[in-house]
Motif scaffolding. Structure first.
Motif, PDB file in Angstrom:
ATOM      1  N   MET A   1       0.843  -1.198   0.000  1.00  0.00           N
ATOM      2  CA  MET A   1       0.000   0.000   0.000  1.00  0.00           C
ATOM      3  C   MET A   1       0.874   1.243   0.000  1.00  0.00           C
ATOM      4  SD  MET A   1      -1.430   0.593   3.864  1.00  0.00           S
ATOM      5  CE  MET A   1      -2.004   2.218   3.366  1.00  0.00           C
TER       6      MET A   1
ATOM      7  N   LYS B   1       0.058  -2.819  -8.765  1.00  0.00           N
ATOM      8  CA  LYS B   1      -0.822  -1.726  -8.348  1.00  0.00           C
ATOM      9  C   LYS B   1      -1.152  -1.899  -6.865  1.00  0.00           C
ATOM     10  CE  LYS B   1      -2.971  -1.104 -12.881  1.00  0.00           C
ATOM     11  NZ  LYS B   1      -2.156  -2.134 -13.573  1.00  0.00           N
TER      12      LYS B   1
ATOM     13  N   LYS C   1      -2.504  -0.655  -3.060  1.00  0.00           N
ATOM     14  CA  LYS C   1      -3.654   0.158  -2.635  1.00  0.00           C
ATOM     15  C   LYS C   1      -3.124   1.525  -2.199  1.00  0.00           C
ATOM     16  CE  LYS C   1      -6.580  -3.713  -1.378  1.00  0.00           C
ATOM     17  NZ  LYS C   1      -7.352  -3.605  -2.622  1.00  0.00           N
TER      18      LYS C   1
ATOM     19  N   VAL D   1      -3.700   5.267  -0.518  1.00  0.00           N
ATOM     20  CA  VAL D   1      -4.498   6.094   0.399  1.00  0.00           C
ATOM     21  C   VAL D   1      -3.953   7.517   0.314  1.00  0.00           C
ATOM     22  CG1 VAL D   1      -5.135   6.528   2.799  1.00  0.00           C
ATOM     23  CG2 VAL D   1      -4.968   4.165   1.933  1.00  0.00           C
TER      24      VAL D   1
ATOM     25  N   ILE E   1     -10.021   9.489  -5.349  1.00  0.00           N
ATOM     26  CA  ILE E   1     -10.786   8.241  -5.219  1.00  0.00           C
ATOM     27  C   ILE E   1     -11.471   7.909  -6.532  1.00  0.00           C
ATOM     28  CG2 ILE E   1     -12.815   7.219  -4.104  1.00  0.00           C
ATOM     29  CD1 ILE E   1     -11.942   8.639  -1.538  1.00  0.00           C
TER      30      ILE E   1
ATOM     31  N   GLY F   1      -9.178   6.023  -8.683  1.00  0.00           N
ATOM     32  CA  GLY F   1      -8.703   4.711  -8.265  1.00  0.00           C
ATOM     33  C   GLY F   1      -8.070   4.633  -6.907  1.00  0.00           C
ATOM     34  N   ALA F   2      -8.020   5.735  -6.144  1.00  0.00           N
ATOM     35  CA  ALA F   2      -7.465   5.661  -4.797  1.00  0.00           C
ATOM     36  C   ALA F   2      -8.362   4.798  -3.920  1.00  0.00           C
ATOM     37  CB  ALA F   2      -7.316   7.059  -4.204  1.00  0.00           C
ATOM     38  N   TYR F   3      -7.753   4.103  -2.985  1.00  0.00           N
ATOM     39  CA  TYR F   3      -8.514   3.209  -2.103  1.00  0.00           C
ATOM     40  C   TYR F   3      -9.307   4.002  -1.063  1.00  0.00           C
ATOM     41  CZ  TYR F   3      -9.478  -0.339   1.438  1.00  0.00           C
ATOM     42  OH  TYR F   3     -10.103  -1.163   2.343  1.00  0.00           O
ATOM     43  N   ASP F   4      -8.679   5.027  -0.454  1.00  0.00           N
ATOM     44  CA  ASP F   4      -9.331   5.805   0.618  1.00  0.00           C
ATOM     45  C   ASP F   4      -8.538   7.105   0.791  1.00  0.00           C
ATOM     46  OD1 ASP F   4     -11.016   6.544   2.654  1.00  0.00           O
ATOM     47  OD2 ASP F   4     -10.862   4.621   3.710  1.00  0.00           O
TER      48      ASP F   4
ATOM     49  N   ILE G   1      -7.097  -2.795   5.248  1.00  0.00           N
ATOM     50  CA  ILE G   1      -6.381  -3.046   3.994  1.00  0.00           C
ATOM     51  C   ILE G   1      -5.678  -4.411   4.052  1.00  0.00           C
ATOM     52  CG2 ILE G   1      -4.390  -2.324   2.611  1.00  0.00           C
ATOM     53  CD1 ILE G   1      -5.207   0.560   3.145  1.00  0.00           C
TER      54      ILE G   1
ATOM     55  N   GLU H   1      -8.157  -7.156   3.519  1.00  0.00           N
ATOM     56  CA  GLU H   1      -8.554  -7.252   2.109  1.00  0.00           C
ATOM     57  C   GLU H   1      -7.447  -7.870   1.260  1.00  0.00           C
ATOM     58  OE1 GLU H   1     -10.277  -3.957   0.171  1.00  0.00           O
ATOM     59  OE2 GLU H   1     -11.549  -3.367   1.874  1.00  0.00           O
TER      60      GLU H   1
ATOM     61  N   GLU I   1      -7.758 -11.164  -0.979  1.00  0.00           N
ATOM     62  CA  GLU I   1      -7.428 -11.144  -2.400  1.00  0.00           C
ATOM     63  C   GLU I   1      -6.365 -12.192  -2.738  1.00  0.00           C
ATOM     64  OE1 GLU I   1      -6.250  -7.194  -3.314  1.00  0.00           O
ATOM     65  OE2 GLU I   1      -8.261  -6.342  -3.006  1.00  0.00           O
TER      66      GLU I   1
END
Length: 530
Positions: free
Chosen positions: A49, A74, A76, A78, A93, A96-99, A117, A120, A124
């Motif tokens: 991340m 890619k 994640k 933030v 966001i 494509g930003a996660y948060d 994260i 997740e 994944e």
């Protein structure tokens, strides 16, 4: 988890780094002062991340986020932003930003975000593993089905529906050849032999000739692994190509010779693999069976086989007369000449060689049934019924016939038993006199003019024990004598033919129930008491 912090302010980078390490000390933290450096770190370090500021020199957070979409890895992302730049976070966001996290950051909020994260990412990763496993399973299933279809096609067992499926397999309408391969895996190597690796090695080998794929016909015997290779090549089987095939087969043999002997049969050239493949496969199977003869060196082309004279010219009555008159060498030569003539330099069907060997043994048994005991008759019958069919080479057939001729010769010579007793005594005496040397069954057989295989059987018949048993006993007797004389253990080992003292000690203990050192101590105590 691997985390990348991107911020142009050193104070903010240090603050975020220390904050994360305070509750996640096991994580690996990377830092970058702008988006350009961050992209380089993503390519090289592949973080899970990224926590990035939006406003930075050189490359700001939004541009960095857009460029990240073109990268293979890619993480994640933030976005970390001040409250008055909230609209930028929303735009991030959207791209494509996660948060996003507002400055000043709240430690609890960051900790919860990282846990979410991580969870997740774990999910994944598990889903990806399951997906890959499913793809692999599906690939293996399709491969196994295709192989089964190809085997049924080559054997002429396809249904109409399956015939239609054959049209979907690419390349079979082209020109090519079919190779049938067999490896006789040694008994002590079967557990370590990898059939899939062998098939892969075959494919790699024949890919030097043309586009190739290898598969198993699912007719695995206990000690044999068989494989079929279809090679797509427009070239005919020219002299150059045949030489190349033999050369590649030789290199394959060198890689797998530790497991056993490999042999190949090459069918006729097909103008269309699909139309002519089944016949070419049968030709390849037939050709491989002729590797029974060493002269082919394990590679036989079907179209190189000739039509020989299929008749054994062996006068069994003359053979018997030689044996009866004590002319064993003449009998062996007569038999060998007849079978070499029948073999026609490796062009006679191996099945005919075996049939002729069986017939010779049966005739020999019938001719001598009133002169030899029942045991010799049983040996001849067993060889005809079991040993001959099990022979894997022409040389094995000749060796077996030679052994049986010697058996009959010994049985019909009235004074042979007395000669054997004297010869066995000489052999045991010779062993006693040469225990310090490197003695082998082959050397002893040569010394007393025997075939090694026959000598092994003969010495056990005469004495009830094997050559190895006699050798170990002779060495252990000498070892006792030398230990009684208070010789050093390594000297005793060398004097008894053992270069490895530890191995000598193991053999001595197995034979006498105690180590050489214990034996010396025991004999020393007896001497003191005496």
């Amino acid at each position: 988890m691997k985390i990348l912090i991107v911020d142009d302010e050193p104070r903010h980078r240090r603050g975020m780094l220390n904050l994360i390490l305070s509750f996640r000390p096991e994580d690996k933290i990377l830092v970058a002062k702008d988006g350009a450096i961050a992209l380089e770190l993503i390519r090289s370090e592949k973080p899970d991340m990224v926590l990035t500021d939006i406003r930075m020199p050189n490359m700001d957070g939004l541009e960095f986020l857009k460029l990240l979409q073109g990268e293979s890895h890619k993480p994640k992302v933030v976005m970390v932003t001040a409250y008055n730049l909230f609209e930028y976070a929303q735009a991030a966001i959207h791209h494509g930003a996660y948060d996003y996290v507002l400055k000043p950051v709240d430690s609890d909020q960051v900790e919860k975000l990282l846990r979410r994260i991580e969870a997740e990412l774990d999910m994944e990763s598990q889903q990806h593993s399951e997906s890959e496993a499913l793809k692999q399973k599906l690939s293996l299933t399709l491969s196994a089905y295709r192989n089964r279809l190809l085997v049924k096609w080559l054997n002429g067992d396809l249904t109409p529906d399956e015939l239609a499926e054959m049209d979907q397999i690419e390349g079979l309408n082209g020109e090519g050849i079919i190779v049938f391969t067999e490896i006789a895996v040694d008994a002590d190597k079967r557990r370590s032999f990898d059939s899939d690796a062998f098939l892969s090695s075959l494919k790699q080998c024949w890919s030097n000739v043309g586009e190739a794929f290898s598969f198993s016909p699912n007719t695995l015997a206990e000690s044999f692994v068989r494989a079929i290779t279809i090679i797509l090549t427009p070239d005919g089987l020219t002299a150059i190509q045949r030489a190349d095939i033999r050369s590649h087969a030789e290199r394959l043999e060198s890689c797998w010779s530790m497991y056993g002997q490999i042999s190949h049969g090459i069918g006729t050239k097909c103008q269309s693999i699909q139309a002519e493949g089944a016949m070419a496969y049968r030709y390849a199977q037939t050709a491989r069976s002729y590797s029974f003869y060493e002269c082919w060196n394990g590679v036989v082309f079907y179209d190189e086989l000739l039509s020989p004279n299929e008749m054994l010219s062996l006068d069994t009555e003359k053979l018997y007369k030689h044996l009866q008159c004590g002319e064993l060498t003449a009998a062996e030569e007569q038999c060998q000449v007849a079978f070499y003539s029948l073999a026609s330099n490796g062009h006679t069907n191996p099945a005919l060689i075996k049939e002729s060997a069986v017939l010779t043994l049966i005739k020999l048994k019938s001719r001598t049934r009133n002169l030899v005991d029942q045991q010799i008759g049983s040996v001849l019958s067993n060889s005809a019924a079991i040993e001959v069919p099990a022979c894997q080479s022409f040389e094995e057939i000749l060796e077996l016939l030679e052994l049986r001729l010697r058996d009959v010769y010994s049985a019909i010579q009235p004074s042979q038993s007395e000669k054997d007793v004297i010869l066995a005594e000489d052999c045991l005496r010779w062993i006693e006199e040469h225990v310090q040397e490197e003695l082998t069954l082959e050397r002893a057989a040569e010394r007393f003019f025997f075939n090694p295989s026959y000598f092994s059987t003969w010495i056990k018949q005469q004495t009830g024990r094997t050559f190895s048993d006699h050798l170990v006993e002779a060495r252990m007797r000498k070892a006792q004598s030398l230990l009684n004389a208070n010789r050093k253990i390594y000297e005793v080992a060398s004097a008894c033919g053992y270069s490895d003292t530890k191995y000598f000690c193991r053999v001595f203990k197995k034979h006498h129930g105690m180590s050489p050192a214990s034996y010396k101590h025991m004999t020393s105590q007896r001497s003191d008491m005496g």
